[in-house]
Design a protein around this motif. Structure first.
Motif, PDB file in Angstrom:
ATOM      1  N   LYS A  92       0.832  -1.207   0.000  1.00 52.14           N
ATOM      2  CA  LYS A  92       0.000   0.000   0.000  1.00 52.14           C
ATOM      3  C   LYS A  92       0.867   1.257   0.000  1.00 52.14           C
ATOM      4  CE  LYS A  92      -3.892  -2.082   2.511  1.00 52.14           C
ATOM      5  NZ  LYS A  92      -4.663  -2.055   3.789  1.00 52.14           N
ATOM      6  N   THR A  93       1.917   1.236   0.801  1.00 51.99           N
ATOM      7  CA  THR A  93       2.808   2.401   0.888  1.00 51.99           C
ATOM      8  C   THR A  93       3.529   2.653  -0.428  1.00 51.99           C
ATOM      9  OG1 THR A  93       3.173   1.979   3.246  1.00 51.99           O
ATOM     10  CG2 THR A  93       4.759   3.408   2.126  1.00 51.99           C
ATOM     11  N   ARG A  94       4.073   1.589  -1.020  1.00 52.20           N
ATOM     12  CA  ARG A  94       4.835   1.749  -2.246  1.00 52.20           C
ATOM     13  C   ARG A  94       3.960   2.178  -3.417  1.00 52.20           C
ATOM     14  NH1 ARG A  94       9.319   3.234  -2.040  1.00 52.20           N
ATOM     15  NH2 ARG A  94      10.047   2.186  -3.928  1.00 52.20           N
ATOM     16  N   LEU A  95       2.717   1.717  -3.447  1.00 57.45           N
ATOM     17  CA  LEU A  95       1.825   2.079  -4.542  1.00 57.45           C
ATOM     18  C   LEU A  95       1.382   3.537  -4.479  1.00 57.45           C
ATOM     19  CD1 LEU A  95      -0.410  -1.110  -4.934  1.00 57.45           C
ATOM     20  CD2 LEU A  95       1.480  -0.344  -6.397  1.00 57.45           C
ATOM     21  N   GLN A  96       1.628   4.187  -3.355  1.00 58.71           N
ATOM     22  CA  GLN A  96       1.344   5.608  -3.265  1.00 58.71           C
ATOM     23  C   GLN A  96       2.347   6.436  -4.064  1.00 58.71           C
ATOM     24  OE1 GLN A  96      -1.311   7.103  -1.713  1.00 58.71           O
ATOM     25  NE2 GLN A  96      -2.084   5.020  -1.380  1.00 58.71           N
ATOM     26  N   TYR A  97       3.490   5.841  -4.351  1.00 63.90           N
ATOM     27  CA  TYR A  97       4.557   6.542  -5.085  1.00 63.90           C
ATOM     28  C   TYR A  97       4.990   5.647  -6.254  1.00 63.90           C
ATOM     29  CZ  TYR A  97       4.590   8.998  -0.627  1.00 63.90           C
ATOM     30  OH  TYR A  97       4.227   9.686   0.495  1.00 63.90           O
ATOM     31  N   ARG A  98       4.108   5.486  -7.220  1.00 62.92           N
ATOM     32  CA  ARG A  98       4.344   4.565  -8.325  1.00 62.92           C
ATOM     33  C   ARG A  98       5.533   4.971  -9.180  1.00 62.92           C
ATOM     34  NH1 ARG A  98      -1.202   4.877  -7.698  1.00 62.92           N
ATOM     35  NH2 ARG A  98      -2.285   2.865  -7.454  1.00 62.92           N
ATOM     36  N   THR A  99       5.728   6.284  -9.360  1.00 63.90           N
ATOM     37  CA  THR A  99       6.853   6.752 -10.181  1.00 63.90           C
ATOM     38  C   THR A  99       8.180   6.339  -9.569  1.00 63.90           C
ATOM     39  OG1 THR A  99       5.551   8.657 -10.922  1.00 63.90           O
ATOM     40  CG2 THR A  99       7.939   8.748 -11.234  1.00 63.90           C
ATOM     41  N   ASP A 100       8.306   6.489  -8.245  1.00 62.69           N
ATOM     42  CA  ASP A 100       9.533   6.068  -7.571  1.00 62.69           C
ATOM     43  C   ASP A 100       9.773   4.576  -7.762  1.00 62.69           C
ATOM     44  OD1 ASP A 100       9.918   8.619  -6.704  1.00 62.69           O
ATOM     45  OD2 ASP A 100       9.195   8.274  -4.670  1.00 62.69           O
ATOM     46  N   LEU A 101       8.703   3.798  -7.731  1.00 62.28           N
ATOM     47  CA  LEU A 101       8.823   2.357  -7.899  1.00 62.28           C
ATOM     48  C   LEU A 101       9.345   2.007  -9.292  1.00 62.28           C
ATOM     49  CD1 LEU A 101       8.254  -0.303  -6.388  1.00 62.28           C
ATOM     50  CD2 LEU A 101       5.983  -0.314  -7.448  1.00 62.28           C
ATOM     51  N   VAL A 102       8.823   2.700 -10.309  1.00 60.02           N
ATOM     52  CA  VAL A 102       9.260   2.462 -11.680  1.00 60.02           C
ATOM     53  C   VAL A 102      10.716   2.878 -11.865  1.00 60.02           C
ATOM     54  CG1 VAL A 102       8.926   3.132 -14.089  1.00 60.02           C
ATOM     55  CG2 VAL A 102       6.945   2.664 -12.645  1.00 60.02           C
ATOM     56  N   VAL A 103      11.102   4.012 -11.276  1.00 56.78           N
ATOM     57  CA  VAL A 103      12.481   4.491 -11.388  1.00 56.78           C
ATOM     58  C   VAL A 103      13.441   3.506 -10.733  1.00 56.78           C
ATOM     59  CG1 VAL A 103      14.088   6.284 -10.628  1.00 56.78           C
ATOM     60  CG2 VAL A 103      11.866   6.924 -11.563  1.00 56.78           C
ATOM     61  N   GLU A 104      13.076   2.990  -9.564  1.00 56.76           N
ATOM     62  CA  GLU A 104      13.924   2.021  -8.888  1.00 56.76           C
ATOM     63  C   GLU A 104      14.078   0.749  -9.712  1.00 56.76           C
ATOM     64  OE1 GLU A 104      12.907   1.191  -4.856  1.00 56.76           O
ATOM     65  OE2 GLU A 104      12.698   3.290  -4.320  1.00 56.76           O
ATOM     66  N   PHE A 105      12.989   0.313 -10.319  1.00 54.28           N
ATOM     67  CA  PHE A 105      13.041  -0.890 -11.159  1.00 54.28           C
ATOM     68  C   PHE A 105      13.962  -0.666 -12.358  1.00 54.28           C
ATOM     69  CE2 PHE A 105      11.265  -3.033 -14.962  1.00 54.28           C
ATOM     70  CZ  PHE A 105      11.617  -4.333 -14.628  1.00 54.28           C
ATOM     71  N   LEU A 106      13.843   0.488 -13.014  1.00 53.24           N
ATOM     72  CA  LEU A 106      14.660   0.775 -14.187  1.00 53.24           C
ATOM     73  C   LEU A 106      16.137   0.909 -13.823  1.00 53.24           C
ATOM     74  CD1 LEU A 106      12.373   3.309 -16.108  1.00 53.24           C
ATOM     75  CD2 LEU A 106      12.792   0.893 -16.645  1.00 53.24           C
ATOM     76  N   SER A 107      16.419   1.543 -12.686  1.00 60.87           N
ATOM     77  CA  SER A 107      17.810   1.696 -12.268  1.00 60.87           C
ATOM     78  C   SER A 107      18.426   0.342 -11.936  1.00 60.87           C
ATOM     79  CB  SER A 107      17.905   2.638 -11.063  1.00 60.87           C
ATOM     80  OG  SER A 107      17.215   2.107  -9.946  1.00 60.87           O
ATOM     81  N   ASP A 108      17.641  -0.535 -11.298  1.00 66.98           N
ATOM     82  CA  ASP A 108      18.119  -1.882 -10.989  1.00 66.98           C
ATOM     83  C   ASP A 108      18.378  -2.659 -12.282  1.00 66.98           C
ATOM     84  OD1 ASP A 108      18.705  -3.948  -9.000  1.00 66.98           O
ATOM     85  OD2 ASP A 108      16.944  -4.973  -9.803  1.00 66.98           O
ATOM     86  N   LEU A 109      17.490  -2.491 -13.259  1.00 64.47           N
ATOM     87  CA  LEU A 109      17.646  -3.168 -14.547  1.00 64.47           C
ATOM     88  C   LEU A 109      18.904  -2.685 -15.263  1.00 64.47           C
ATOM     89  CD1 LEU A 109      16.210  -5.228 -16.366  1.00 64.47           C
ATOM     90  CD2 LEU A 109      15.063  -3.304 -17.483  1.00 64.47           C
ATOM     91  N   MET A 110      19.167  -1.387 -15.196  1.00 61.79           N
ATOM     92  CA  MET A 110      20.368  -0.835 -15.830  1.00 61.79           C
ATOM     93  C   MET A 110      21.631  -1.358 -15.163  1.00 61.79           C
ATOM     94  SD  MET A 110      19.202   3.130 -16.502  1.00 61.79           S
ATOM     95  CE  MET A 110      20.845   3.562 -17.056  1.00 61.79           C
ATOM     96  N   PHE A 111      21.593  -1.476 -13.835  1.00 57.42           N
ATOM     97  CA  PHE A 111      22.757  -1.994 -13.110  1.00 57.42           C
ATOM     98  C   PHE A 111      23.053  -3.423 -13.526  1.00 57.42           C
ATOM     99  CE2 PHE A 111      24.438  -4.264  -9.358  1.00 57.42           C
ATOM    100  CZ  PHE A 111      25.621  -3.566  -9.179  1.00 57.42           C
TER     101      PHE A 111
END
Length: 261
Positions: free
Chosen positions: A16-35
């Protein structure tokens, strides 16, 4: 059942907490993918200059890297305790943890969850499928079960080592650089141990057994029969190290006397 219920409630609140900030979640996923992509590119660059690395070809190394990402994703999701000393010992939050009727390590793990790291497991499985197709690997009906068991074993190896490192804070509350150093050492588990000298190989197998996170369990699926003994030891080593970590943690908690001043 109490612990299962608490686990479910913590996860529900986290989502519930993470879904309040969906953009941050997507950015974290993309940065992890790039790493992860950078690490994969490094492997490709190395094999741009050679065909074999200690008898392992490019696709086998890629497969090992993909396997490594799966237990590492589990570890990163549930054992995000790199700042335990600073947050819980130095700042005194361990006092709050010890007032609750639930095991202290279980609370710390749930409070520090980062479930978005589980996306790394998806990436790892995709890399394994790619490399497996290139190697024309075939699976038996029981291989998916063995895969799950070995992944859990590898995650417990990582978790056990870092829980023991975090437990040092109960005896020495000064900040140290041992956590970042250990993260770097853990990366050695991505590559076959026979590319290292005997001392490093021994350390990665029996002292800091990061080899059981990547190369040893991968060797089974790659058909490397000379490593089968080590591969089947993966869950045992994981359980032993994690039980040792719990013992060290419980001993440290008994020694803990509060934040003080």
């Amino acid at each position: 059942m109490f612990y299962v219920s608490m686990f479910g409630q913590y996860i529900g609140q986290y989502i519930k907490t993470r879904l309040q900030y969906r953009t941050d979640l997507v950015v974290e996923f993309l940065s992890d993918l790039m790493f992860q992509a950078v690490n994969l590119i490094f492997i490709l660059v190395v094999f741009g200059h050679t065909q074999l690395l200690a008898g392992w070809n490019r696709e086998e190394i890629i497969f090992i890297y993909g396997f490594f990402l799966v237990p590492y994703a589990l570890f990163s999701s549930f054992f995000n305790i790199w700042d335990f000393n600073d947050r819980y010992i130095v700042k005194g939050e361990m006092d709050r943890i010890l007032t609750r009727p639930i095991h202290s390590l279980f609370q710390v793990i749930l409070e520090r969850m980062e479930l978005e790291s589980l996306f790394g497991a998806i990436t790892g499985i995709a890399i394994m499928f790619y490399a497996g197709a290139q190697l024309d690997l075939s699976l038996s009906w029981y291989d998916p079960l063995l895969f799950i068991v070995m992944v859990i074993g590898g995650a417990l190896v990582y978790g056990g080592i870092f829980v023991m490192l975090a437990s040092i804070g109960f005896w020495a509350d000064a900040k140290t650089a041992i956590m970042p150093m250990m993260y770097n050492i853990g990366n050695y588990g991505r590559y076959p141990v026979d590319i290292y000298n005997g001392v490093i190989r021994f350390i990665l197998t029996w002292i800091l057994p990061f080899a059981f996170v990547g190369v040893y369990p991968s060797a089974y699926f790659l058909g490397r029969e000379e490593w089968y003994g080590y591969a089947f030891l993966t869950p045992i080593v994981g359980i032993v190290f994690f039980m040792l970590a719990i013992f060290v943690w419980n001993t440290g908690v008994k020694r803990y006397r509060g934040a003080g001043n």
